[in-house]
Design a protein around this motif. Structure first.
Motif, PDB file in Angstrom:
ATOM      1  N   PHE A 142       0.830  -1.208   0.000  1.00  0.00           N
ATOM      2  CA  PHE A 142       0.000   0.000   0.000  1.00  0.00           C
ATOM      3  C   PHE A 142       0.864   1.258   0.000  1.00  0.00           C
ATOM      4  N   LEU A 143       1.838   1.317   0.897  1.00  0.00           N
ATOM      5  CA  LEU A 143       2.705   2.491   0.979  1.00  0.00           C
ATOM      6  C   LEU A 143       3.499   2.680  -0.310  1.00  0.00           C
ATOM      7  N   GLY A 144       3.960   1.570  -0.894  1.00  0.00           N
ATOM      8  CA  GLY A 144       4.717   1.657  -2.135  1.00  0.00           C
ATOM      9  C   GLY A 144       3.878   2.185  -3.274  1.00  0.00           C
ATOM     10  N   TYR A 145       2.659   1.678  -3.383  1.00  0.00           N
ATOM     11  CA  TYR A 145       1.790   2.102  -4.495  1.00  0.00           C
ATOM     12  C   TYR A 145       1.425   3.575  -4.370  1.00  0.00           C
ATOM     13  N   VAL A 146       1.078   4.006  -3.161  1.00  0.00           N
ATOM     14  CA  VAL A 146       0.723   5.410  -2.944  1.00  0.00           C
ATOM     15  C   VAL A 146       1.911   6.315  -3.248  1.00  0.00           C
ATOM     16  N   THR A 147       3.088   5.932  -2.778  1.00  0.00           N
ATOM     17  CA  THR A 147       4.292   6.727  -3.022  1.00  0.00           C
ATOM     18  C   THR A 147       4.595   6.838  -4.513  1.00  0.00           C
ATOM     19  N   PHE A 148       4.531   5.713  -5.213  1.00  0.00           N
ATOM     20  CA  PHE A 148       4.825   5.711  -6.645  1.00  0.00           C
ATOM     21  C   PHE A 148       3.774   6.504  -7.421  1.00  0.00           C
ATOM     22  N   ARG A 149       2.528   6.445  -6.994  1.00  0.00           N
ATOM     23  CA  ARG A 149       1.455   7.191  -7.655  1.00  0.00           C
ATOM     24  C   ARG A 149       1.642   8.692  -7.472  1.00  0.00           C
ATOM     25  N   CYS A 150       1.963   9.083  -6.246  1.00  0.00           N
ATOM     26  CA  CYS A 150       2.147  10.506  -5.968  1.00  0.00           C
ATOM     27  C   CYS A 150       3.344  11.087  -6.715  1.00  0.00           C
ATOM     28  N   LEU A 151       4.338  10.262  -6.971  1.00  0.00           N
ATOM     29  CA  LEU A 151       5.568  10.724  -7.632  1.00  0.00           C
ATOM     30  C   LEU A 151       5.696  10.161  -9.048  1.00  0.00           C
ATOM     31  N   HIS A 152       4.552   9.929  -9.693  1.00  0.00           N
ATOM     32  CA  HIS A 152       4.582   9.237 -10.988  1.00  0.00           C
ATOM     33  C   HIS A 152       5.337  10.007 -12.071  1.00  0.00           C
ATOM     34  N   ARG A 153       5.504  11.308 -11.903  1.00  0.00           N
ATOM     35  CA  ARG A 153       6.224  12.099 -12.912  1.00  0.00           C
ATOM     36  C   ARG A 153       7.730  12.142 -12.649  1.00  0.00           C
TER      37      ARG A 153
END
Length: 327
Positions: A142-153
Protein backbone atom coordinates in the motif's frame (compact mmCIF):
# COMPACT_ATOMS: atom_id res chain seq x y z
CA UNK A 1 8.55 -6.01 -42.91
CA UNK A 2 12.08 -6.14 -41.57
CA UNK A 3 11.19 -3.96 -38.58
CA UNK A 4 8.06 -6.03 -37.95
CA UNK A 5 10.16 -9.19 -37.95
CA UNK A 6 12.63 -7.67 -35.50
CA UNK A 7 9.74 -6.55 -33.28
CA UNK A 8 8.26 -10.04 -33.30
CA UNK A 9 11.61 -11.60 -32.39
CA UNK A 10 12.13 -9.05 -29.62
CA UNK A 11 8.65 -9.73 -28.19
CA UNK A 12 9.26 -13.48 -28.30
CA UNK A 13 12.60 -13.10 -26.52
CA UNK A 14 11.03 -10.90 -23.84
CA UNK A 15 8.24 -13.40 -23.24
CA UNK A 16 10.76 -16.24 -23.05
CA UNK A 17 12.90 -14.32 -20.57
CA UNK A 18 9.85 -13.50 -18.45
CA UNK A 19 8.75 -17.13 -18.49
CA UNK A 20 12.26 -18.17 -17.52
CA UNK A 21 12.55 -15.97 -14.43
CA UNK A 22 9.02 -16.86 -13.34
CA UNK A 23 9.99 -20.53 -13.47
CA UNK A 24 13.03 -19.80 -11.33
CA UNK A 25 10.89 -17.94 -8.81
CA UNK A 26 8.22 -20.65 -8.71
CA UNK A 27 10.90 -23.27 -8.05
CA UNK A 28 12.43 -21.16 -5.29
CA UNK A 29 9.05 -20.47 -3.72
CA UNK A 30 8.25 -24.18 -3.69
CA UNK A 31 11.37 -24.78 -1.59
CA UNK A 32 10.60 -21.79 0.63
CA UNK A 33 7.02 -22.86 1.37
CA UNK A 34 8.28 -26.35 2.24
CA UNK A 35 10.67 -24.72 4.72
CA UNK A 36 7.78 -22.66 6.12
CA UNK A 37 5.89 -25.86 6.92
CA UNK A 38 9.07 -27.45 8.32
CA UNK A 39 9.78 -24.70 10.85
CA UNK A 40 6.15 -24.78 12.03
CA UNK A 41 6.39 -28.47 12.97
CA UNK A 42 6.80 -28.37 16.76
CA UNK A 43 8.52 -31.75 17.07
CA UNK A 44 11.14 -30.90 14.45
CA UNK A 45 11.99 -27.66 16.22
CA UNK A 46 12.40 -29.48 19.53
CA UNK A 47 14.61 -32.24 18.10
CA UNK A 48 16.59 -30.00 15.73
CA UNK A 49 16.62 -26.47 17.21
CA UNK A 50 19.83 -25.42 15.44
CA UNK A 51 18.55 -26.47 12.02
CA UNK A 52 15.27 -24.65 12.61
CA UNK A 53 17.12 -21.54 13.75
CA UNK A 54 19.37 -21.67 10.67
CA UNK A 55 16.44 -21.96 8.28
CA UNK A 56 14.57 -19.14 10.01
CA UNK A 57 17.59 -16.89 9.62
CA UNK A 58 17.07 -16.49 5.87
CA UNK A 59 13.65 -18.04 5.15
CA UNK A 60 11.26 -15.12 5.54
CA UNK A 61 13.74 -12.43 4.40
CA UNK A 62 14.06 -14.41 1.16
CA UNK A 63 10.29 -14.77 0.83
CA UNK A 64 9.85 -11.03 1.40
CA UNK A 65 12.47 -10.15 -1.20
CA UNK A 66 10.90 -12.40 -3.83
CA UNK A 67 7.41 -11.08 -3.02
CA UNK A 68 8.64 -7.52 -3.40
CA UNK A 69 10.24 -8.38 -6.72
CA UNK A 70 6.92 -9.71 -8.01
CA UNK A 71 5.03 -6.57 -6.95
CA UNK A 72 3.79 -4.53 -9.93
CA UNK A 73 3.54 -0.88 -8.94
CA UNK A 74 2.21 0.08 -12.37
CA UNK A 75 -1.14 -1.65 -12.04
CA UNK A 76 -4.28 0.49 -12.46
CA UNK A 77 -5.65 1.63 -9.11
CA UNK A 78 -8.70 -0.63 -9.30
CA UNK A 79 -6.64 -3.74 -9.96
CA UNK A 80 -4.15 -2.89 -7.24
CA UNK A 81 -6.98 -2.31 -4.75
CA UNK A 82 -8.34 -5.74 -5.66
CA UNK A 83 -4.88 -7.20 -5.12
CA UNK A 84 -4.74 -5.67 -1.64
CA UNK A 85 -8.25 -6.93 -0.87
CA UNK A 86 -7.16 -10.47 -1.77
CA UNK A 87 -4.45 -10.21 0.87
CA UNK A 88 -6.56 -8.40 3.45
CA UNK A 89 -9.46 -10.88 3.46
CA UNK A 90 -7.33 -14.01 4.10
CA UNK A 91 -5.37 -12.10 6.73
CA UNK A 92 -8.42 -10.91 8.68
CA UNK A 93 -10.27 -14.23 8.38
CA UNK A 94 -7.32 -16.45 9.29
CA UNK A 95 -5.94 -14.32 12.12
CA UNK A 96 -9.45 -13.97 13.58
CA UNK A 97 -9.81 -17.75 13.37
CA UNK A 98 -6.46 -18.15 15.08
CA UNK A 99 -7.56 -15.79 17.85
CA UNK A 100 -10.73 -17.83 18.45
CA UNK A 101 -8.72 -21.04 18.40
CA UNK A 102 -6.27 -19.70 20.96
CA UNK A 103 -9.13 -19.24 23.42
CA UNK A 104 -9.67 -23.00 23.42
CA UNK A 105 -6.24 -24.44 22.68
CA UNK A 106 -2.71 -23.66 23.95
CA UNK A 107 -1.60 -21.59 20.95
CA UNK A 108 1.70 -19.71 21.17
CA UNK A 109 1.12 -15.96 21.73
CA UNK A 110 -2.59 -16.67 22.08
CA UNK A 111 -5.10 -14.30 23.65
CA UNK A 112 -6.86 -14.65 26.99
CA UNK A 113 -10.03 -12.79 26.04
CA UNK A 114 -11.60 -11.54 22.83
CA UNK A 115 -12.75 -7.94 22.71
CA UNK A 116 -12.47 -5.07 20.24
CA UNK A 117 -9.27 -3.74 21.78
CA UNK A 118 -7.55 -7.12 21.63
CA UNK A 119 -8.78 -7.83 18.10
CA UNK A 120 -7.54 -4.48 16.76
CA UNK A 121 -4.19 -4.92 18.51
CA UNK A 122 -3.69 -8.40 17.07
CA UNK A 123 -4.83 -7.52 13.55
CA UNK A 124 -2.98 -4.21 13.23
CA UNK A 125 0.07 -4.48 15.45
CA UNK A 126 1.00 -7.97 16.61
CA UNK A 127 -0.28 -10.85 14.52
CA UNK A 128 -0.57 -14.23 16.16
CA UNK A 129 0.05 -17.42 14.27
CA UNK A 130 2.02 -17.52 11.03
CA UNK A 131 0.07 -14.85 9.16
CA UNK A 132 2.12 -11.75 10.02
CA UNK A 133 3.58 -12.02 6.50
CA UNK A 134 0.25 -10.89 5.03
CA UNK A 135 0.24 -7.76 7.22
CA UNK A 136 3.76 -6.82 6.11
CA UNK A 137 2.75 -7.34 2.48
CA UNK A 138 -0.35 -5.19 2.89
CA UNK A 139 1.43 -2.27 4.52
CA UNK A 140 4.49 -2.32 2.27
CA UNK A 141 2.47 -2.74 -0.92
CA UNK A 142 0.00 0.00 0.00
CA UNK A 143 2.71 2.49 0.98
CA UNK A 144 4.72 1.66 -2.14
CA UNK A 145 1.79 2.10 -4.49
CA UNK A 146 0.72 5.41 -2.94
CA UNK A 147 4.29 6.73 -3.02
CA UNK A 148 4.83 5.71 -6.64
CA UNK A 149 1.46 7.19 -7.66
CA UNK A 150 2.15 10.51 -5.97
CA UNK A 151 5.57 10.72 -7.63
CA UNK A 152 4.58 9.24 -10.99
CA UNK A 153 6.22 12.10 -12.91
CA UNK A 154 9.57 11.65 -11.17
CA UNK A 155 12.45 9.27 -11.80
CA UNK A 156 12.67 5.82 -10.31
CA UNK A 157 15.52 6.91 -8.04
CA UNK A 158 13.35 9.59 -6.47
CA UNK A 159 10.42 7.17 -6.13
CA UNK A 160 12.56 4.51 -4.45
CA UNK A 161 14.24 7.05 -2.17
CA UNK A 162 10.86 8.39 -1.09
CA UNK A 163 9.45 4.90 -0.64
CA UNK A 164 12.39 3.78 1.49
CA UNK A 165 12.04 6.93 3.60
CA UNK A 166 8.32 6.31 4.13
CA UNK A 167 8.96 2.70 5.20
CA UNK A 168 11.71 3.83 7.56
CA UNK A 169 9.50 6.48 9.15
CA UNK A 170 6.52 4.16 9.55
CA UNK A 171 8.68 1.47 11.13
CA UNK A 172 10.47 3.95 13.40
CA UNK A 173 7.56 6.08 14.61
CA UNK A 174 4.70 3.55 14.66
CA UNK A 175 4.27 -0.05 15.85
CA UNK A 176 2.65 -1.03 12.53
CA UNK A 177 5.77 -2.22 10.74
CA UNK A 178 9.11 -3.75 11.57
CA UNK A 179 11.97 -2.22 9.58
CA UNK A 180 13.83 -5.51 9.15
CA UNK A 181 10.80 -7.05 7.42
CA UNK A 182 10.13 -3.93 5.33
CA UNK A 183 13.78 -3.78 4.27
CA UNK A 184 13.72 -7.09 2.37
CA UNK A 185 10.43 -6.24 0.70
CA UNK A 186 11.97 -2.90 -0.28
CA UNK A 187 15.04 -4.63 -1.75
CA UNK A 188 12.71 -6.73 -3.93
CA UNK A 189 10.95 -3.57 -5.13
CA UNK A 190 14.30 -1.93 -5.91
CA UNK A 191 15.37 -4.90 -8.02
CA UNK A 192 12.03 -4.95 -9.86
CA UNK A 193 11.95 -1.22 -10.59
CA UNK A 194 15.61 -1.26 -11.63
CA UNK A 195 14.70 -3.86 -14.28
CA UNK A 196 17.47 -6.15 -13.07
CA UNK A 197 17.65 -9.46 -14.92
CA UNK A 198 16.58 -11.94 -12.26
CA UNK A 199 18.45 -14.86 -13.79
CA UNK A 200 21.68 -12.86 -14.01
CA UNK A 201 21.33 -11.51 -10.49
CA UNK A 202 20.80 -14.95 -8.97
CA UNK A 203 23.12 -16.91 -11.20
CA UNK A 204 22.74 -20.68 -10.71
CA UNK A 205 25.86 -21.80 -8.87
CA UNK A 206 26.74 -24.76 -6.66
CA UNK A 207 29.45 -22.60 -5.05
CA UNK A 208 26.82 -20.31 -3.52
CA UNK A 209 26.05 -22.99 -0.95
CA UNK A 210 29.54 -22.58 0.56
CA UNK A 211 29.12 -19.05 2.00
CA UNK A 212 25.56 -19.97 2.98
CA UNK A 213 26.72 -22.93 5.07
CA UNK A 214 29.76 -21.09 6.45
CA UNK A 215 27.60 -18.25 7.75
CA UNK A 216 25.11 -20.71 9.23
CA UNK A 217 27.93 -22.53 11.03
CA UNK A 218 30.05 -19.57 12.13
CA UNK A 219 27.54 -16.77 12.77
CA UNK A 220 25.07 -17.41 15.58
CA UNK A 221 23.43 -13.96 15.44
CA UNK A 222 20.38 -14.08 13.23
CA UNK A 223 19.28 -10.45 13.29
CA UNK A 224 17.71 -9.74 9.90
CA UNK A 225 19.50 -6.41 9.74
CA UNK A 226 22.89 -8.17 9.68
CA UNK A 227 24.81 -8.24 6.41
CA UNK A 228 25.24 -11.99 6.84
CA UNK A 229 21.47 -12.52 6.42
CA UNK A 230 21.44 -10.50 3.20
CA UNK A 231 24.30 -12.64 1.88
CA UNK A 232 22.47 -15.84 2.86
CA UNK A 233 19.34 -14.65 1.08
CA UNK A 234 21.18 -14.10 -2.20
CA UNK A 235 23.18 -17.33 -1.82
CA UNK A 236 20.03 -19.37 -1.21
CA UNK A 237 18.31 -18.01 -4.32
CA UNK A 238 21.42 -18.70 -6.38
CA UNK A 239 21.78 -22.25 -5.05
CA UNK A 240 18.05 -22.97 -5.53
CA UNK A 241 18.38 -21.87 -9.16
CA UNK A 242 21.24 -24.34 -9.52
CA UNK A 243 19.24 -27.20 -7.98
CA UNK A 244 16.43 -26.60 -10.48
CA UNK A 245 18.69 -27.94 -13.26
CA UNK A 246 18.37 -31.45 -11.84
CA UNK A 247 14.58 -31.60 -12.20
CA UNK A 248 12.74 -32.23 -15.44
CA UNK A 249 9.41 -33.31 -16.87
CA UNK A 250 6.50 -34.02 -14.55
CA UNK A 251 8.60 -33.71 -11.41
CA UNK A 252 9.62 -30.17 -12.32
CA UNK A 253 6.04 -29.34 -13.35
CA UNK A 254 4.77 -30.52 -9.96
CA UNK A 255 7.34 -28.41 -8.11
CA UNK A 256 6.52 -25.34 -10.20
CA UNK A 257 2.81 -25.93 -9.53
CA UNK A 258 3.53 -25.85 -5.80
CA UNK A 259 5.53 -22.65 -6.26
CA UNK A 260 2.67 -20.99 -8.15
CA UNK A 261 0.27 -21.88 -5.36
CA UNK A 262 2.14 -20.87 -2.24
CA UNK A 263 -0.80 -18.66 -1.18
CA UNK A 264 -3.29 -21.46 -0.37
CA UNK A 265 -0.48 -23.59 1.08
CA UNK A 266 0.54 -20.72 3.35
CA UNK A 267 -3.09 -20.18 4.33
CA UNK A 268 -4.01 -23.76 5.18
CA UNK A 269 -0.76 -25.46 6.25
CA UNK A 270 -1.24 -24.73 10.00
CA UNK A 271 -4.10 -27.25 9.98
CA UNK A 272 -1.59 -29.98 9.21
CA UNK A 273 1.29 -28.75 11.38
CA UNK A 274 -1.04 -28.60 14.38
CA UNK A 275 -2.31 -32.10 13.59
CA UNK A 276 1.26 -33.37 13.17
CA UNK A 277 1.55 -34.40 16.81
CA UNK A 278 -0.98 -37.17 16.20
CA UNK A 279 1.43 -38.72 13.68
CA UNK A 280 4.41 -38.71 16.06
CA UNK A 281 3.70 -42.13 17.61
CA UNK A 282 4.12 -43.69 14.15
CA UNK A 283 7.68 -42.35 13.93
CA UNK A 284 9.08 -43.25 17.34
CA UNK A 285 11.79 -45.28 15.60
CA UNK A 286 13.17 -42.09 14.00
CA UNK A 287 14.95 -40.02 16.62
CA UNK A 288 16.06 -37.41 14.08
CA UNK A 289 12.52 -36.20 13.43
CA UNK A 290 13.23 -35.94 9.69
CA UNK A 291 10.86 -38.69 8.52
CA UNK A 292 8.01 -37.27 10.57
CA UNK A 293 8.75 -33.79 9.23
CA UNK A 294 8.90 -35.03 5.63
CA UNK A 295 5.51 -36.71 5.98
CA UNK A 296 3.96 -33.58 7.49
CA UNK A 297 5.38 -31.42 4.68
CA UNK A 298 3.90 -33.75 2.05
CA UNK A 299 0.55 -33.84 3.83
CA UNK A 300 0.64 -30.09 4.41
CA UNK A 301 1.21 -29.30 0.73
CA UNK A 302 -1.17 -31.93 -0.65
CA UNK A 303 -3.84 -31.21 1.95
CA UNK A 304 -3.70 -27.45 1.46
CA UNK A 305 -3.96 -27.80 -2.31
CA UNK A 306 -6.87 -30.20 -1.88
CA UNK A 307 -8.72 -27.74 0.38
CA UNK A 308 -8.14 -25.01 -2.20
CA UNK A 309 -9.36 -27.29 -5.01
CA UNK A 310 -12.54 -28.17 -3.09
CA UNK A 311 -13.19 -24.49 -2.38
CA UNK A 312 -12.70 -23.68 -6.06
CA UNK A 313 -15.07 -26.46 -7.11
CA UNK A 314 -17.73 -25.37 -4.60
CA UNK A 315 -17.18 -21.73 -5.59
CA UNK A 316 -16.30 -20.77 -2.03
CA UNK A 317 -13.04 -19.03 -2.95
CA UNK A 318 -14.90 -15.71 -3.13
CA UNK A 319 -14.69 -15.69 0.68
CA UNK A 320 -11.03 -14.79 0.21
CA UNK A 321 -11.78 -12.37 -2.62
CA UNK A 322 -10.70 -14.71 -5.44
CA UNK A 323 -12.60 -16.55 -8.13
CA UNK A 324 -10.01 -19.35 -7.94
CA UNK A 325 -7.47 -20.03 -5.20
CA UNK A 326 -5.40 -22.32 -7.41
CA UNK A 327 -3.39 -20.98 -10.32
Amino acid sequence: MHNAGRSLVHTTVMKTAKHSYLEEIDFQRAILISFVILVHIVNFGIVNPDIKSGILSFLMPTFLLVTGYLMNMNKPTGKFALYLLRILLPYVILVTGYMLLSLCLPVRDGIQQLDWSTAVNVLCIRSIGPYWFFRVMLICAFLGYVTFRCLHRHSNIIKLTAYGTVLLCISHFTPLLDWASAFYFFIGIVLRVSAVDYNRLFVPSVLSVIPLLLILIVDSEWEWSNLSVIIMTFCFLSFAAYIKRFFHGRTLDAILYIGRNTLPIYMFHPIFTMAAKYLQPLFRFDGSGFLHAFMVIVLGIAGSLLIAKVMDRLRLSWIFGKAQLLR
